[in-house]
Design an enzyme around this catalytic site. Structure first.
Site, PDB file in Angstrom:
ATOM      1  N   GLY A 106      17.558 -22.663 -22.923  1.00  0.00           N
ATOM      2  CA  GLY A 106      18.782 -21.744 -22.788  1.00  0.00           C
ATOM      3  C   GLY A 106      19.160 -21.547 -21.329  1.00  0.00           C
ATOM      4  CB  SER A 107      18.097 -23.022 -17.955  1.00  0.00           C
ATOM      5  OG  SER A 107      18.434 -22.327 -15.991  1.00  0.00           O
ATOM      6  CG  ASN A 108      22.365 -17.778 -18.541  1.00  0.00           C
ATOM      7  OD1 ASN A 108      23.013 -18.443 -19.553  1.00  0.00           O
ATOM      8  ND2 ASN A 108      21.523 -16.303 -18.387  1.00  0.00           N
TER       9      ASN A 108
ATOM     10  CB  ALA B 199      19.814 -25.088 -16.538  1.00  0.00           C
TER      11      ALA B 199
END
Ligand code: PLP
Length: 373
Positions: A84-86, A88
């Site tokens: 869920g990396s913001n 990335a």
């Protein structure tokens, strides 16, 4: 001109910078929320609106990181994070905007609605997505992740002739942290303009430390006494005193070498006040205090937060407001999460178009505290 270049002109010559944000981000009072939690001078820094396409804290770091990638002729960037990396996602969005290809190496994390949205949006931006490792911890104890990264790098070297440029998790290299040295100098200008009194305390979520490290260094350079309170939201092996000090020092050394009028500061332990008690059971595992803070901000401040980062950071602020003498102090909540709406872009996308290993995050339930949102 951004404040860091106005203050240190040689930096503009020696650092590459690509403007991606709409700066300065606003600061304003939160009267109702302040009253509700017993604070007379509560403010918020609206970094949720940092970028036009996608806000939050990551675009400030990418202005320097992608600026350098452009200068060195990089064609493809690769980064790492949770699924869920913001970071990335921000990398995918802004790389595409400036004509670079991006690859995200993503590790399993607890499921949530924003995980799904971020995956769909990354796909929508043509980011190449890979699932690797066994959990977020695998970023550090990581033969598996290292192997997956090396394999993908090699594959790209063979197919398009060059290695992708690796951007560390969260964009928290010294170069990325410079974005927040600039942010601290930006806050100083807002104080001088009378938009906000000098804060006594600044609360901010701390995941890979680039944000807090940059702010701590930048506040010192701005000659402000404000204390940063980084609220830890990842494991203690990611965020701790030693690693924070090291990142601050490396960022300081980079700035000093690029412009020797940027001083070399000495930091003592009392200047690094990481708060550990709001972490809960794990990265991206929502806590009760965190979700309570999210609800309070929505109801009394009209700003949308989330459970992985900003809810926990605000829970730390609220906990301190209850327990100590902050009533008449100036408190600033640094909002690090994106608030730009991209639901229109992802609406037509079917998750079956994503690589297969990601499908289960769309089939399986999200964690219970997230089901009410
Ligand atoms: C990445 C992130 C953080 C953590 O910032 P670091 O610089 O990695 O410590 C905080 N809030 C949000 C919303 C984020 O996406």
């Amino acid at each position: 001109m951004i404040p860091i270049f106005a203050n240190y002109p040689l930096l503009e010559q020696n650092l590459s910078y690509k403007s991606l944000c709409d700066l300065p981000t606003p600061v304003h009072r939160l009267d109702q929320l302040g009253k509700r939690i017993g604070l007379n001078n509560l403010y918020v820094k609206r970094d949720d609106m940092s970028g036009m396409q996608y806000g939050g804290n990551k675009p400030r770091k990418l202005e320097f990181i992608l600026g350098k990638a452009l200068l060195t002729g990089t064609k493809t960037v690769m980064t790492l994070g949770g699924i869920g990396s913001n970071h990335a996602l921000a990398t995918a969005i802004y790389s595409r905007q400036i004509g670079l290809k991006s690859i995200s190496m993503l590790m399993p994390q607890p499921n949530a609605n924003y995980v799904r949205k971020n995956l769909l949006m990354s796909h929508c931006c043509n980011a190449e997505l890979h699932l690797c490792g066994t959990g977020l911890d695998s970023i550090f104890n990581m033969p598996l992740v290292r192997l997956a990264v090396a394999r993908e790098q090699l594959r790209h070297r063979l197919s398009d002739g060059c290695f992708p440029e690796l951007i560390p998790p969260g964009g928290s290299s010294p170069l990325g942290a410079i974005g927040f040295v600039n942010a601290a100098l930006e806050l100083k200008e807002q104080i001088l303009n009378g938009e906000i009194p000098a804060p006594d305390y600044i609360y901010v979520a701390c995941g890979t430390m680039g944000t807090a490290a940059g702010l701590i260094l930048g506040l010192k350079a701005a000659n402000l006494k404000s204390k940063v309170i980084p609220v830890r939201v990842t494991g203690e092996k990611f965020v701790n005193y030693q690693r924070m000090l090291k990142l601050i020092r490396k960022t300081n050394a980079l700035l000093h070498s690029a412009d020797n009028s940027f001083p070399e500061f000495v930091f003592n332990p009392t200047e690094i006040n990481i708060r550990h008690e709001y972490f809960g059971r794990g990265y991206a595992v929502f806590t009760e205090e965190g979700m309570n803070a999210v609800s309070l901000m929505k109801e009394y401040g009209g700003i949308k937060l989330e459970g992985t980062y900003t809810g926990k950071a605000l829970a730390g602020l609220i906990g301190d407001a209850e327990n100590s003498e902050l009533k008449d102090r100036v408190i600033l909540f640094w909002n690090t999460v994106n608030s730009r709406d991209f639901s229109g872009s992802i609406e037509p996308i079917d998750y079956h178009n994503l690589p297969k290993p990601f499908h289960r995050y769309f089939r399986e339930e999200v964690q219970p505290p997230d089901q009410i949102f």
